[in-house]
Design an enzyme around this catalytic site. Structure first.
Site, PDB file in Angstrom:
ATOM      1  N   LEU A  17      23.614  -2.914  29.988  1.00  0.00           N
ATOM      2  CA  LEU A  17      21.873  -2.883  29.161  1.00  0.00           C
ATOM      3  C   LEU A  17      21.824  -1.791  30.163  1.00  0.00           C
ATOM      4  CD1 LEU A  17      21.323  -6.512  28.031  1.00  0.00           C
ATOM      5  CD2 LEU A  17      22.405  -4.613  26.616  1.00  0.00           C
ATOM      6  N   CYS A  18      20.349  -2.061  29.618  1.00  0.00           N
ATOM      7  CA  CYS A  18      19.185  -0.860  30.281  1.00  0.00           C
ATOM      8  C   CYS A  18      18.826  -1.303  31.400  1.00  0.00           C
ATOM      9  CB  CYS A  18      17.642  -1.028  29.515  1.00  0.00           C
ATOM     10  SG  CYS A  18      17.094   0.201  30.745  1.00  0.00           S
ATOM     11  N   PRO A  19      19.050  -0.588  32.259  1.00  0.00           N
ATOM     12  CA  PRO A  19      19.166   0.949  32.538  1.00  0.00           C
ATOM     13  C   PRO A  19      20.478   1.238  33.351  1.00  0.00           C
ATOM     14  CG  PRO A  19      18.369   0.052  34.608  1.00  0.00           C
ATOM     15  CD  PRO A  19      18.978  -1.221  34.418  1.00  0.00           C
ATOM     16  N   MET A  20      21.467   0.431  32.957  1.00  0.00           N
ATOM     17  CA  MET A  20      22.370   0.713  33.688  1.00  0.00           C
ATOM     18  C   MET A  20      23.697   1.989  33.280  1.00  0.00           C
ATOM     19  SD  MET A  20      23.017   0.182  36.017  1.00  0.00           S
ATOM     20  CE  MET A  20      22.725  -1.076  37.441  1.00  0.00           C
ATOM     21  N   ASP A  44      25.095  -1.031  23.754  1.00  0.00           N
ATOM     22  CA  ASP A  44      24.058  -1.430  24.143  1.00  0.00           C
ATOM     23  C   ASP A  44      22.655  -0.520  23.178  1.00  0.00           C
ATOM     24  OD1 ASP A  44      20.926  -1.643  24.339  1.00  0.00           O
ATOM     25  OD2 ASP A  44      20.846  -0.748  26.287  1.00  0.00           O
TER      26      ASP A  44
END
Lengths: 80, 159
Positions: A17-20, A44
């Site tokens: 998920l964000c920011p990965m 995502d």
């Protein structure tokens, strides 16, 4: 639907998920040479907005991004 | 003044949720090729202390150190912390959803070359020594150092 471009690097961003997704994408792109192609897959839904934005800000070329079921597939060419 | 492709941010809050927002924006900007500077001041210092060991020299400083433990794993959310229950619940929920934890986000920021500057004056007031800071941080600096970063930045944030 076959992809005519053969990627130099494949990247699995599933489950992140964000920011990965953009962080892992950048870390992978950093190791590549200019002109090389990276193909990635994420789960995502946020990447549909984030990867195009990342490409614009970082100056890399987004070749394609599309939803395939619950996955999001994209192709990026490193330009710089 | 020529502006660099840079983001500068003041991290004033030491709340888990706000620190998380700060690190998400920092890693996202760094991943997009921007130079990123984070200036940690006041409660924000807790996010770059290397552990939750006690701080303080005088009576007030030690009391504060006891009630206001540093360390990125010790800080609680700005709302509904309920003495640590909220922190535990949020961490559990984030883990279930596979969101990166705060220590992971901070490690990622370090890997991406985000510059982290601790505020000297806050460290003096709160009695937190430079030996308590993460090795990845710069030596403590003052406001002029942050202003210099900010005037060269395209984007500035206060969190």
């Amino acid at each position: 639907m076959s992809d005519p471009i053969k990627p130099d690097v494949n990247l699995d961003l599933k489950g992140l998920l964000c920011p990965m997704p953009v962080v892992k994408l950048q870390l992978a792109v950093k190791k590549m040479a200019a002109g090389q192609i990276i193909e990635g897959v994420a789960t995502d839904p946020g990447v549909m907005a984030d990867i195009p934005a990342w490409a614009r800000t970082s100056g890399n070329e987004l070749v394609s991004i599309e939803q395939q079921g619950k996955e999001y597939h994209f192709v990026v060419r490193k330009t710089t | 003044m020529e502006k660099d492709n840079k983001l500068s941010m003041v991290v004033f809050s030491g709340d888990m949720d706000k620190v998380m927002a700060a690190f998400i924006i920092a890693t996202g900007a760094a991943a997009s090729g921007m130079d990123v500077t984070m200036f940690f001041t006041f409660w924000g210092l807790k996010a770059i202390q290397k552990d939750s060991s006690l701080t303080g020299k005088g009576l007030f400083g030690r009391m504060l150190g006891l009630m206001n433990r540093g360390g990125i794993d010790t800080i609680g959310p700005s709302r509904f912390n309920f003495g640590g229950m909220g922190r535990w619940m949020m961490k559990t929920m984030m883990k279930q959803k596979n969101v990166a934890s705060l220590p992971e986000l901070r490690d990622m920021a370090i890997e991406l070359g985000v510059k982290m500057m601790p505020c000297q004056m806050s460290m003096d007031v709160l009695e937190v020594g430079a030996d308590k800071m993460l090795p990845a941080t710069t030596p403590p600096v003052g406001v002029a150092a942050f202003v210099e970063e900010a005037v060269h930045s395209k984007a500035t944030l206060f969190i």
